[in-house]
Scaffold this active site. Structure first.
Site, short mmCIF file in Angstrom:
data_model
loop_
_atom_site.label_atom_id
_atom_site.label_comp_id
_atom_site.label_asym_id
_atom_site.label_seq_id
_atom_site.Cartn_x
_atom_site.Cartn_y
_atom_site.Cartn_z
N LYS A 132 0.90 -1.11 0.13
CA LYS A 132 -0.07 0.23 -0.01
C LYS A 132 0.77 1.44 0.03
CE LYS A 132 -0.99 2.43 3.44
NZ LYS A 132 -1.38 2.95 4.73
N CYS A 180 -26.47 -1.83 -0.84
CA CYS A 180 -25.11 -2.56 -0.16
C CYS A 180 -25.61 -3.81 0.45
CB CYS A 180 -24.74 -1.72 1.09
SG CYS A 180 -23.37 -2.16 1.99
#
EC number: 3.2.2.-
Length: 312
Positions: free
Chosen positions: A220, A306
């Site tokens: 990351k 969702c």
């Protein structure tokens, strides 16, 4: 009366004429304009068999012509690549539109305390890149507010490769405390700074492979360093926020167990032009709405879309 000699000649001529008639016209030579005698029974049968028997002819070899399609260079045009169906999440585009709407104010901690705001913009390019990398190393398992405070204290002391190497571990620890795992980070910062000085002339590497080889630098951090320090989008930077939200929205084909697994799953289908945007967008969304514990689904525009919200 005929003489005896003439009588003998006449008798001989009569015998020869009689013999010629018995033999037929085949016996003598065939003159011009004469027709052949008809064949006998055996000869007729042979002629019939010969006329009905197949004639053996020599076969003429045939050429097989095969036509091939011309290459792209011969055609003068590029062939379109085959389009392979790619899996993508249901309703992801509308979900993305809704998240952008909820993040339109840009008022999350990441928007003013993230890595883009922690380095000295007036410093030389090499120093700026080093400060970007250091802020990313400090940010692991640490809130943006804490990371920003540590960077301010370090910059006040002069944040360069040389200044860090001249700072003892105890002092460095006090400057970065209370970032998460600060003792380990002191060691990693010193080791990485030494490598940068010896191998890269005080600059940072310009590739993900070289960045992740540095102590304390993960995938990351490497992808964010490439984007912020070098202006290159090398991949999607996935932290705990992006990892959590991607799984809640079912943006991965199957559930993932780590941020790096999530990164690989997202890069399989998410258009590359969205890779740079997705980290900051989802991190801020995770800081304000899609919280790790007790997410604010009632205030979320994606509540009806969702999958995770349907199970709460």
């Amino acid at each position: 009366m005929c003489s005896p000699q003439e009588s003998g000649m006449n008798a001989l001529s009569a015998r020869m004429l009689t013999r010629n008639r018995s033999l037929g016209p085949r016996a003598g030579p065939r003159g011009c304009g004469e027709e052949p005698a008809p064949p006998g029974r055996g000869e007729a049968a042979a002629e019939a068999r010969k006329s009905h028997s197949p004639v053996k002819r020599r076969r003429k070899a045939q050429r097989l012509c095969v036509a091939y399609e011309g290459s792209d260079s011969e055609k003068g045009e590029k062939a379109e690549p085959l389009k392979v169906p790619v899996w993508e999440p249901q309703d992801w585009q509308q979900q993305l539109v809704n998240i952008r709407a909820m993040r339109s104010e840009k008022d999350a901690p990441v928007d003013h305390l993230g890595v883009e705001h922690c380095y000295d913009s007036s410093a030389p390019p090499k120093v700026r890149r080093y400060q970007v990398l250091l802020s990313l190393m400090l940010s692991s398992q640490t809130k943006d507010q804490v990371t920003a405070g540590a960077m301010q204290r370090l910059r006040a002391q002069g944040l360069t490769v040389d200044s860090i190497l001249q700072t003892d571990d105890a002092t460095l620890g006090k400057l970065i405390y209370p970032v998460g795992f600060w003792r380990s980070k002191v060691k990693y910062i010193k080791q990485t700074s030494t490598i940068l000085q010896q191998r890269y002339g005080g600059d940072i590497p310009a590739s993900v492979a070289e960045l992740v080889a540095l102590p304390g630098v993960g995938p990351k951090m490497a992808h964010l360093a490439m984007a912020v320090a070098w202006g290159t989008v090398s991949g999607i930077a996935v932290d705990t926020h992006v990892h959590r939200i991607a799984n809640r929205l079912r943006w991965t084909k199957k559930a993932t167990k780590s941020p790096e697994e999530t990164r690989a799953a997202l890069e399989e289908w998410l258009p590359r032009e969205l890779w740079h945007e997705i980290n900051g967008l989802l991190v801020g969304f995770g800081q304000q709405t899609c919280l790790p514990v007790r997410p604010r689904c009632q205030a979320c525009l994606n509540q009806a879309l969702c999958p995770a919200a349907q199970g709460l």
